[in-house]
Structure formats: structure tokens, C-alpha cells
Design a protein around this motif. Structure first.
Motif, mmCIF file in Angstrom:
data_model
loop_
_atom_site.group_PDB
_atom_site.id
_atom_site.type_symbol
_atom_site.label_atom_id
_atom_site.label_comp_id
_atom_site.label_asym_id
_atom_site.label_seq_id
_atom_site.Cartn_x
_atom_site.Cartn_y
_atom_site.Cartn_z
ATOM 1 N N ASP A 1 -3.037 5.149 -8.664
ATOM 2 C CA ASP A 1 -1.625 4.748 -8.574
ATOM 3 C C ASP A 1 -1.023 6.019 -9.175
ATOM 4 O OD1 ASP A 1 -2.210 2.483 -7.194
ATOM 5 O OD2 ASP A 1 -1.627 0.981 -8.960
ATOM 6 N N THR B 1 -3.525 5.536 -13.343
ATOM 7 C CA THR B 1 -2.161 5.805 -12.849
ATOM 8 C C THR B 1 -1.979 7.236 -13.408
ATOM 9 O OG1 THR B 1 -1.373 3.724 -13.392
ATOM 10 C CG2 THR B 1 0.506 5.360 -13.106
ATOM 11 N N GLU C 1 -1.273 3.546 -4.885
ATOM 12 C CA GLU C 1 0.121 3.151 -4.414
ATOM 13 C C GLU C 1 1.327 3.956 -5.482
ATOM 14 O OE1 GLU C 1 0.229 -0.948 -4.455
ATOM 15 O OE2 GLU C 1 -0.968 -1.255 -2.847
ATOM 16 N N TYR C 2 2.235 4.085 -4.882
ATOM 17 C CA TYR C 2 3.525 4.429 -5.695
ATOM 18 C C TYR C 2 3.990 3.464 -6.497
ATOM 19 C CZ TYR C 2 8.194 6.158 -6.442
ATOM 20 O OH TYR C 2 9.518 6.322 -7.219
ATOM 21 N N ASP D 1 -1.561 -5.353 -13.565
ATOM 22 C CA ASP D 1 -2.313 -5.024 -12.703
ATOM 23 C C ASP D 1 -3.706 -5.019 -13.452
ATOM 24 O OD1 ASP D 1 -0.432 -4.804 -10.920
ATOM 25 O OD2 ASP D 1 -0.656 -2.566 -10.688
ATOM 26 N N ARG E 1 -6.714 -2.025 -9.567
ATOM 27 C CA ARG E 1 -6.108 -3.402 -9.054
ATOM 28 C C ARG E 1 -6.978 -4.292 -8.704
ATOM 29 N NH1 ARG E 1 -3.618 -1.629 -5.012
ATOM 30 N NH2 ARG E 1 -3.491 0.709 -5.440
ATOM 31 N N ALA F 1 1.688 9.662 -0.092
ATOM 32 C CA ALA F 1 1.247 8.274 0.769
ATOM 33 C C ALA F 1 0.054 8.440 1.429
ATOM 34 C CB ALA F 1 2.255 7.881 1.607
#
Length: 475
Positions: free
Chosen positions: A126, A90, A469-470, A409, A452, A120
């Protein structure tokens, strides 16, 4: 039908307070079980044998700058790949309007939506954003931004006095008024928002260097004929950090806002935070330092403009003071302050004109394990706390991120504690052509990174397409 999507077995798993031989089971991208009792291979669609490896939570690099010197979509793609090689799953990126980044000002209702569109589909890990309200309009948007998942806001102390007008394309702020009153407004709004929200997730992160001290010391440095990184360090002295920390702390105490003092670099700045706690015992204060503040000095890179960064590199004594503070538990987390800064923006002959910043996210786990664990004796759970759980908690991404508990996660870094390598540019997928850690030998490298529940990096290769992913906070 298998019960789990993935089993990670035979590894030494770094939990919150211990390292234990466990099997981790993953289902639908989340941790489904952490068991000391063996789970049969037949219960999972995939089995990963981590024998000889240490399984750590995916790092949460909470201080990065995506898109500062390159188009946001392009920079996101290359620098999130670099993050995976360091065990980072992240990235939290600072973003503001003004010069650099998207080179525009206006409402975040428009600009932040554009930033999300550009990231995106381009991120390999992330990600989320910290935003800097640069004018009164954007302060008024903070409640809307919280609804969009942004709960951390930034203020730059050394931008005070650089207001060149909202229409100026050379102003870092593109704001008519950027002063301590503006910081008060940001902090007052942050405190108000926390009264509306569970667990008070909103905080204000401050870059603490005083602009007036810097202006005065630049004149002193030039008069003394100093050059290179020594000149830059002494032009932005630890005193500038101390004064800015005390100012920011006074405003935070007056408003009740949660204050994050970013990238502390010096013994003097560290002491200023201690003094702040004595003056205001109830202040809500967290403290950060960076990899380069722990491991590099201006003497090591005296003639290398690539090492220019704000606040600047300090001395070996300052490095030692920060390690001591880490050992005492005074520093809450360690980040990279990663900013992909092309070498073209770092002319060797023009230290004052060179842009600030450099990369480092790919070294989060290698540096902290090598220097923090092996050299300075920090436990592996403490390392995981500093680069994963604490930044996730402080920035309202926990327990989704930074946790090894069931339901979190399934983000992991699989570390070979015996793997020793020398740092070289070009080996981490970053678009930056150099590294200020060139030639440094580190022990303890990720050999695989799992995002994930899916392996996204292994043995020097990025696996699969961009799947980051956001992360909408609070989680």
C-alpha cells in the motif's frame, strides 16, 4: 462457513506495550481478533503457523521517493517489491514538480491525478504521497489535495536561491520564488486547514539544510583540497542543519503549523531541535532519523559515490548521538529515505556530479531489529513504534495502518529473530544495482509479509500480482 479468512497462531505477537503469545484472526483484510485464548482451526479458511516467529505490525516507511530517477510506474513496481522483503506494507513517497520525478510543473489538479494513474496497479504494498507545493498556485491547491487524501506537505530548505525560472528544465523547483516567505505560506495554509479538520492531521515536513552555509562551505572544502565523502560531508556541515532547523521552527511557531524535521543526521542537528523546544515550548514538533544516519559514516564509504545523499553521512559520534536520542524517546520515527538511484547516475570519478540518494526500504526491520534491538537494547514494542505506529500516527494513516488493534488493516511482518544474513545487492527485488549496506551482517529478518490478510512475500519470493492500494488520509 468459516468465521475468519485467516488465523495466525503460535507466534509471539508484538503489541503496543508487550510481546505476548496470541492468535490473530483476520476477516475481510482487517484484524478481527487478537486472542490469548486459542481459536479452533476450523473457524478459518486458512491457518498460518508462526511457531518460532515474531509477529510485528507491517512497517510504515514514511520517507521514500518513488519515481525520482525512473518512470513512476516502473519504479513503483520494483521498489514496492523491495519494501515487502523488509516487512514494509505501506510506503509513503515524497513527490514534487520540477526536475526529476515527472520533469514538469503545473497544477497538482493535473499532475497528482497523473501520478495516481501511474502508480495504480503497479504497487505491491500500500502507498500514499507527501506533496511539495513549489509555487503559490500549488499552495492554493493544498485544500483540494487534503480532499484527495494528502495531508503532509514538504519544503526543501536548501533549494532557496536555486530559482532558475518556472520554464527552466534544469531547476529543481521550476518556481520563480522559493524562499522563507514561501515556507511561511505553506505553513500558514497547513495551520488553517487544521482548524477545519478533526485531530489536526495536516503537517509540514522540512528538509533542513541551509543553502547559504552550503555555498560557503563548498568553497572552503575545495580550497582545502578535500575529496570523496569527507568533502561532501564537510561541504554540507551539521551547522547547515542547525541553522535550517531553527529557521523552520521559527516559522512553524509563528504560524502554528505542525513541523516534521526530516532525516536528522548529526548530534548538532539533534541539539538544535532541543534548543527549539526551549525557545518555543508549545511548538508542534516531530523528529525523524534514517537507517543510514544510524548505521553508516562517511569514513566507511569515503571513495564510494554511491553513498552520496542529502544530508550527507556523518561520523560514528553522530551515529551514537542519534541512538542515544532514540533511547530517550526524542526521535519519533525511523525511515529509509529510499530512492532508487541507478549506478549510472553515480559516476565514481565525479562525486560532485553524482546524483543523491540510495535505497534502503528493504532493511527497515532487519536493520532496526539487529542494530536497535540486539545491539542497542530497544524493546521490540519500541522498534514497532519507531517504524510502524508512530509514522502512521504522525502522517494520519493510523489506526488503519501501524496498529495491531481490532479493525486495523491486517498488515504483518513475520520475523525470525535468529536469522542472520549478510546484505548483498540484488536480493531484494529493487532495480538499484548496489547497496550502501553491502557486506553488513544483520540479525532478525522477515520470512513472510502479509498485506491486508494476504501473504505477499515469503522465503525470498513475491507472491501474486501487484495488490497495493492508495491510502487516502486521514484514516
Amino acid at each position: 462457513m468459516e468465521k475468519y479468512d485467516l488465523l495466525i497462531k503460535n507466534g509471539d505477537v508484538v503489541l503496543a506495550d508487550k510481546v505476548e503469545a496470541c492468535t490473530i484472526a483476520v476477516k475481510d483484510g482487517r484484524i478481527a481478533a487478537v486472542s490469548t485464548v486459542p481459536i479452533d482451526d476450523s473457524e478459518a479458511a486458512e491457518v498460518l503457523d508462526a511457531k518460532g516467529l515474531t509477529v510485528m505490525p507491517g512497517a510504515v516507511d514514511c520517507h521514500t521517493h518513488l519515481g525520482i530517477y525512473a518512470p513512476l510506474d516502473v519504479d513503483t513496481a520494483s521498489e514496492t517489491k523491495a519494501a515487502l522483503t523488509g516487512g514494509v506494507t505501506t510506503m509513503m513517497s515524497y513527490f514534487r514538480t520540477g526536475a526529476h520525478y515527472m520533469n514538469k510543473t503545473g497544477p497538482y489538479h493535473e499532475i497528482f491525478k497523473e501520478a495516481l494513474e501511474l502508480t495504480a496497479g503497479n504497487a505491491y504494498c500500500d502507498y500514499c504521497f507527501h506533496l511539495a507545493p513549489m509555487d503559490d498556485l500549488q499552495v492554493g491547491e493544498m485544500e483540494w489535495l487534503v480532499e484527495q487524501g494528502v495531508v503532509t506537505f514538504k519544503y526543501f530548505m536548501f533549494y532557496k536561491g536555486l530559482n532558475l525560472g518556472a520554464n527552466s528544465t534544469v531547476s529543481p523547483t521550476m518556481s520563480d520564488c522559493y524562499d522563507l516567505g514561501h515556507l511561511y505560506n505553506i505553513m500558514a495554509e497547513a495551520a488553517r486547514l487544521n482548524t477545519l479538520l478533526k485531530n489536526e492531521p495536516v503537517s509540514v515536513s522540512v528538509h533542513c539544510e541551509d543553502d547559504e552555509i552550503i555555498k560557503s562551505f563548498i568553497k572552503r572544502v575545495n580550497a582545502a583540497g578535500l575529496e570523496g565523502m569527507q568533502a561532501y560531508c564537510e561541504a554540507r556541515p551539521p551547522l547547515s542543519e542547525r541553522i535550517a532547523i531553527l529557521k523552520a521552527g521559527s516559522v512553524a511557531n509563528a504560524t502554528g503549523a505542525k513541523l516534521n524535521v526530516l532525516h536528522i543526521t548529526s548530534a548538532e542537528a539533534m541539539q538544535a531541535t532541543r534548543d527549539l523546544l526551549k525557545i518555543y515550548p508549545d511548538i508542534k514538533l516531530r523528529r525523524e532519523c534514517t537507517l543510514h544516519a544510524l548505521g553508516l559514516t562517511w569514513e566507511m564509504l569515503q571513495n564510494n559515490t554511491c553513498a552520496k545523499v542529502n544530508p550527507p553521512l556523518r561520523t560514528a559520534a553522530d551515529n551514537a548521538a542519534l541512538w542515544e536520542a532514540l533511547a530517550k524517546g526524542e526521535i519519533n520515527w525511523v525511515g529509509s529515505d529510499h530512492a532508487n538511484t541507478p549506478i549510472a547516475l553515480k559516476p565514481r570519478e565525479d562525486m560532485w556530479g553524482a546524483c543523491c540518494g540510495f535505497g534502503g526500504t528493504s532493511l527497515i526491520y532487519p536493520f532496526m531489529i539487529s542494530e536497535g534491538h540486539f545491539k542497542h537494547g530497544l524493546s521490540l514494542p519500541r522498534i514497532a513504534e519507531l517504524v510502524s505506529s508512530n509514522p502512521a500516527k504522525a502522517h494520519a494513516a493510523w489506526p488503519k495502518k501501524g496498529s495491531m488493534e481490532v479493525g486495523a488493516d491486517a498488515d504483518f511482518a513475520l520475523i525470525d529473530l535468529n536469522l542472520e544474513k549478510t546484505v548483498h545487492a540484488g536480493e531484494d527485488f529493487s532495480a538499484q544495482e548496489y547497496t550502501v549496506f553491502e557486506g553488513v551482517s544483520l540479525k532478525g529478518w522477515p520470512v513472510a509479509t502479509i498485506l491486508r490478510g494476504r501473504k505477499v512475500y515469503e522465503a525470498g519470493k513475491i507472491l501474486g500480482a501487484a495488490a497495493g492500494e492508495y491510502v487516502k488520509r486521514p484514516c
